[in-house]
Design a protein around this motif. Structure first.
Motif, PDB file in Angstrom:
ATOM      1  N   UNK A 137      16.009 -34.080 -27.498  1.00  0.00           N
ATOM      2  CA  UNK A 137      15.130 -33.611 -28.579  1.00  0.00           C
ATOM      3  C   UNK A 137      14.214 -34.716 -29.082  1.00  0.00           C
ATOM      4  N   UNK A 138      14.461 -35.973 -28.734  1.00  0.00           N
ATOM      5  CA  UNK A 138      13.718 -37.097 -29.315  1.00  0.00           C
ATOM      6  C   UNK A 138      12.192 -36.959 -29.204  1.00  0.00           C
ATOM      7  N   UNK A 139      11.640 -36.629 -28.014  1.00  0.00           N
ATOM      8  CA  UNK A 139      10.177 -36.495 -27.938  1.00  0.00           C
ATOM      9  C   UNK A 139       9.638 -35.405 -28.855  1.00  0.00           C
ATOM     10  N   UNK A 140      10.395 -34.318 -28.982  1.00  0.00           N
ATOM     11  CA  UNK A 140       9.961 -33.220 -29.841  1.00  0.00           C
ATOM     12  C   UNK A 140      10.008 -33.626 -31.313  1.00  0.00           C
ATOM     13  N   UNK A 141      10.999 -34.435 -31.679  1.00  0.00           N
ATOM     14  CA  UNK A 141      11.090 -34.930 -33.061  1.00  0.00           C
ATOM     15  C   UNK A 141       9.873 -35.793 -33.390  1.00  0.00           C
ATOM     16  N   UNK A 142       9.475 -36.655 -32.451  1.00  0.00           N
ATOM     17  CA  UNK A 142       8.299 -37.505 -32.654  1.00  0.00           C
ATOM     18  C   UNK A 142       7.058 -36.658 -32.905  1.00  0.00           C
ATOM     19  N   UNK A 143       6.841 -35.678 -32.055  1.00  0.00           N
ATOM     20  CA  UNK A 143       5.651 -34.828 -32.197  1.00  0.00           C
ATOM     21  C   UNK A 143       5.667 -34.110 -33.534  1.00  0.00           C
ATOM     22  N   UNK A 144       6.811 -33.551 -33.893  1.00  0.00           N
ATOM     23  CA  UNK A 144       6.908 -32.797 -35.147  1.00  0.00           C
ATOM     24  C   UNK A 144       6.660 -33.693 -36.368  1.00  0.00           C
ATOM     25  N   UNK A 145       7.217 -34.901 -36.366  1.00  0.00           N
ATOM     26  CA  UNK A 145       7.020 -35.797 -37.511  1.00  0.00           C
ATOM     27  C   UNK A 145       5.562 -36.236 -37.640  1.00  0.00           C
ATOM     28  N   UNK A 146       4.897 -36.466 -36.518  1.00  0.00           N
ATOM     29  CA  UNK A 146       3.490 -36.879 -36.575  1.00  0.00           C
ATOM     30  C   UNK A 146       2.602 -35.709 -36.978  1.00  0.00           C
ATOM     31  N   UNK A 201      13.733 -27.866 -32.148  1.00  0.00           N
ATOM     32  CA  UNK A 201      12.756 -28.964 -32.165  1.00  0.00           C
ATOM     33  C   UNK A 201      11.660 -28.739 -31.128  1.00  0.00           C
ATOM     34  N   UNK A 202      12.024 -28.208 -29.969  1.00  0.00           N
ATOM     35  CA  UNK A 202      11.023 -27.941 -28.922  1.00  0.00           C
ATOM     36  C   UNK A 202      10.029 -26.880 -29.394  1.00  0.00           C
ATOM     37  N   UNK A 203      10.534 -25.839 -30.037  1.00  0.00           N
ATOM     38  CA  UNK A 203       9.659 -24.788 -30.567  1.00  0.00           C
ATOM     39  C   UNK A 203       8.750 -25.352 -31.659  1.00  0.00           C
ATOM     40  N   UNK A 204       9.305 -26.191 -32.537  1.00  0.00           N
ATOM     41  CA  UNK A 204       8.519 -26.783 -33.615  1.00  0.00           C
ATOM     42  C   UNK A 204       7.423 -27.696 -33.113  1.00  0.00           C
ATOM     43  N   UNK A 205       7.739 -28.523 -32.119  1.00  0.00           N
ATOM     44  CA  UNK A 205       6.752 -29.451 -31.561  1.00  0.00           C
ATOM     45  C   UNK A 205       5.615 -28.696 -30.880  1.00  0.00           C
ATOM     46  N   UNK A 206       5.965 -27.679 -30.104  1.00  0.00           N
ATOM     47  CA  UNK A 206       4.934 -26.893 -29.425  1.00  0.00           C
ATOM     48  C   UNK A 206       4.017 -26.188 -30.414  1.00  0.00           C
ATOM     49  N   UNK A 207       4.612 -25.637 -31.459  1.00  0.00           N
ATOM     50  CA  UNK A 207       3.823 -24.958 -32.492  1.00  0.00           C
ATOM     51  C   UNK A 207       2.924 -25.947 -33.228  1.00  0.00           C
ATOM     52  N   UNK A 208       3.455 -27.128 -33.527  1.00  0.00           N
ATOM     53  CA  UNK A 208       2.684 -28.147 -34.239  1.00  0.00           C
ATOM     54  C   UNK A 208       1.459 -28.597 -33.458  1.00  0.00           C
ATOM     55  N   UNK A 209       1.633 -28.853 -32.172  1.00  0.00           N
ATOM     56  CA  UNK A 209       0.498 -29.266 -31.342  1.00  0.00           C
ATOM     57  C   UNK A 209      -0.562 -28.167 -31.270  1.00  0.00           C
ATOM     58  N   UNK A 210      -0.110 -26.937 -31.184  1.00  0.00           N
ATOM     59  CA  UNK A 210      -1.056 -25.821 -31.149  1.00  0.00           C
ATOM     60  C   UNK A 210      -1.883 -25.777 -32.427  1.00  0.00           C
ATOM     61  N   UNK A 211      -1.238 -25.967 -33.571  1.00  0.00           N
ATOM     62  CA  UNK A 211      -1.939 -25.901 -34.855  1.00  0.00           C
ATOM     63  C   UNK A 211      -2.865 -27.096 -35.080  1.00  0.00           C
ATOM     64  N   UNK A 212      -2.585 -28.214 -34.425  1.00  0.00           N
ATOM     65  CA  UNK A 212      -3.487 -29.364 -34.531  1.00  0.00           C
ATOM     66  C   UNK A 212      -4.768 -29.154 -33.739  1.00  0.00           C
ATOM     67  N   UNK A 213      -4.636 -28.512 -32.562  1.00  0.00           N
ATOM     68  CA  UNK A 213      -5.760 -28.485 -31.623  1.00  0.00           C
ATOM     69  C   UNK A 213      -6.288 -27.102 -31.280  1.00  0.00           C
ATOM     70  N   UNK A 214      -5.774 -26.049 -31.924  1.00  0.00           N
ATOM     71  CA  UNK A 214      -6.244 -24.706 -31.572  1.00  0.00           C
ATOM     72  C   UNK A 214      -7.747 -24.575 -31.860  1.00  0.00           C
ATOM     73  N   UNK A 215      -8.398 -23.683 -31.118  1.00  0.00           N
ATOM     74  CA  UNK A 215      -9.859 -23.567 -31.186  1.00  0.00           C
ATOM     75  C   UNK A 215     -10.360 -23.158 -32.566  1.00  0.00           C
ATOM     76  N   UNK A 216      -9.660 -22.240 -33.205  1.00  0.00           N
ATOM     77  CA  UNK A 216     -10.086 -21.781 -34.524  1.00  0.00           C
ATOM     78  C   UNK A 216      -9.131 -22.307 -35.588  1.00  0.00           C
ATOM     79  N   UNK A 217      -9.622 -23.196 -36.406  1.00  0.00           N
ATOM     80  CA  UNK A 217      -8.842 -23.673 -37.537  1.00  0.00           C
ATOM     81  C   UNK A 217      -7.910 -24.828 -37.265  1.00  0.00           C
ATOM     82  N   UNK A 218      -7.914 -25.374 -36.040  1.00  0.00           N
ATOM     83  CA  UNK A 218      -7.076 -26.521 -35.747  1.00  0.00           C
ATOM     84  C   UNK A 218      -7.504 -27.726 -36.562  1.00  0.00           C
ATOM     85  N   UNK A 219      -6.546 -28.511 -37.055  1.00  0.00           N
ATOM     86  CA  UNK A 219      -6.858 -29.621 -37.951  1.00  0.00           C
ATOM     87  C   UNK A 219      -7.823 -30.612 -37.304  1.00  0.00           C
ATOM     88  N   UNK A 220      -7.639 -30.908 -36.024  1.00  0.00           N
ATOM     89  CA  UNK A 220      -8.472 -31.900 -35.339  1.00  0.00           C
ATOM     90  C   UNK A 220      -9.501 -31.276 -34.405  1.00  0.00           C
TER      91      UNK A 220
END
Length: 452
Positions: A137-146, A201-220
């Motif tokens: 779970x460690x890589x997923x924890x990193x992604x989620x915390x960032x 944690x895997x589900x959370x990390x995947x969801x977090x990355x999607x919300x950062x970079x999604x085409x509509x409304x992504x933070x970045x």
């Protein structure tokens, strides 16, 4: 100059979603802990010693993420949105490299670290199985915390809350299925708890990355990147880690002390240690608002500093102290007068409840100093004094908690209750140091401003 309604709105817009997120997170942990609490004492102890190790690593990830939050909040306050994206991506990239090293070491040498806590072959066997699952779970924890740090740096705490909802639902459902075995799934005991957490944690990390970079409304999404993801910006990395590592060490100090303290408590027997683990989980129910104020104080102070508005920072700080005292008073009363209720939620075993009740009762008396010290430390860190909270934590842990606990157990062989009292003394000493340090720093800043 600053309307109280506006200030309180700013504070609550950040802190209420964080409190709800923490409620959800801790609720899920409580449910999983309660499930494991229905297993044998050896299962509880095995999970407990693994948690001591994994939580120490989690503190490192979280500490670096705190550094990222401070820098992102300052950049956001100054209108430098491209820097916000760069800080987040450089944090993920560098932490992933560190995580890989941790995974390899713990997978092949888990017994070396677990053996520090216990020599019982049954506990060690259970713990090793748990550890060799949870490290993935460690890589997923990193992604989620960032991801959380990125949104919080912008002052958006709702998205991390939504991610927490999803993760906690997955953790609880999978936990029940994997621990006890239902729908044809074989029960795996504490290894099932590890598998459930890994899935969440895997589900959370995947969801977090999607919300950062999604085409509509992504933070970045609308923020153009000035650099390639797999390239290193030495200056940015230096700022992240010189800000984050002291924050990480502050919490790692606590975790290392918890490892040593676990060894001390195991001196009193496996049941004492199992009850201590359950008592910590019960106490965490009341820490939900405090954790929110810690991050809120860092975010709001950093944003005000980025805006170069010192008066706004002070108003934010004073309002948070008021609310912190009010909420902490309530949680203190709950722990003091209802300790058995909280322990009953954790386990149905009377012998564990009896030990844990005393721990929860004692912890009720330190809620106000413990929670307010987090507001002081979060503000101090945002003000640029990166090492100060770490040094305060180091004093409380290594001068008060660990030496006195070891003397009480190994030299004077005092009752277990004395260990709980020493833990409380540590929290009070840290509060006094943090408060004194903050007012000294604040006075120095005032003198500097008046001179200029």
């Amino acid at each position: 100059m600053y309307g109280k309604k506006v200030i309180k709105r700013d504070i609550y817009q950040i802190i209420i979603p964080m409190i709800l997120e923490n409620i959800l997170q801790i609720s899920a942990n409580l449910v999983i802990t309660a499930m494991v609490g229905r297993l044998l004492a050896n299962d509880i102890s095995a999970q407990g010693i693994c948690i001591r190790i994994t939580d120490t690593l989690w503190c490192f990830y979280k500490g670096v993420a705190i550094g990222a939050t401070v820098l992102i909040a300052r950049a956001y306050g100054a209108g430098r949105h491209q820097d916000c994206r760069k800080i987040a991506e450089q944090t993920i990239l560098t932490e992933m490299i560190i995580v890989f090293v941790f995974q390899v070491v713990l997978y092949f040498k888990a017994s070396l670290f677990l053996g520090f806590f216990s020599k019982d072959p049954q506990i060690l066997s259970l713990a090793e199985g748990y550890m060799k699952t949870i490290i993935f779970e460690f890589p997923f924890v990193v992604i989620t915390t960032v991801v959380t740090a990125s949104f919080q740096g912008y002052g958006n705490t709702k998205i991390p809350m939504y991610i927490a909802v999803l993760m906690n639902v997955v953790n609880i459902v999978c936990g029940y299925c994997f621990i006890f075995g239902v729908f044809g799934i074989p029960g795996m005991g504490i290894k099932g708890a590890a598998t459930a957490l890994l899935t969440a944690q895997a589900v959370g990390a995947g969801t977090g990355l999607y919300l950062l970079y999604k085409k509509k409304g992504g933070l970045f999404r609308k923020v153009p990147s000035e650099h390639r993801f797999f390239s290193f910006d030495k200056k940015c990395i230096y700022e992240i880690y010189t800000t984050g590592i002291p924050a990480a060490l502050e919490t790692v100090f606590w975790q290392v002390s918890a490892i040593i303290l676990s060894k001390v408590i195991l001196f009193y027997g496996n049941q004492a240690f199992a009850a201590y683990q359950l008592g910590i989980q019960a106490e965490e129910i009341t820490e939900m608002p405090a954790i929110g104020f810690s991050t809120a104080s860092t975010t709001l102070a950093a944003r005000a500093i980025g805006m170069q508005d010192e008066e706004l920072r002070k108003v934010y700080f004073k309002e948070q102290l008021k609310v912190g005292v009010f909420i902490s008073s309530i949680t203190s009363v709950l722990l003091i007068f209802l300790p058995r209720f909280f322990m009953t939620l954790m386990t149905d075993k009377p012998e564990l409840q009896a030990i844990g009740v005393v721990y929860v009762f004692v912890m009720g008396f330190i809620q106000i100093p413990q929670n307010l010290s987090r507001i002081y430390n979060g503000t101090i860190r945002a003000m640029g004094y990166k090492n100060a909270p770490m040094l305060v934590a180091g004093f409380g842990i290594w001068i008060v908690r660990i030496p006195l606990c070891m003397l009480a157990a190994y030299v004077f062989r005092l009752p277990l209750t004395i260990i709980w009292i020493i833990i409380a003394m540590d929290q009070v000493s840290r509060f006094l140091l943090s408060a004194g340090l903050y007012y000294r720093i604040n006075k120095k800043r005032e003198q500097t401003r008046n001179t200029v």
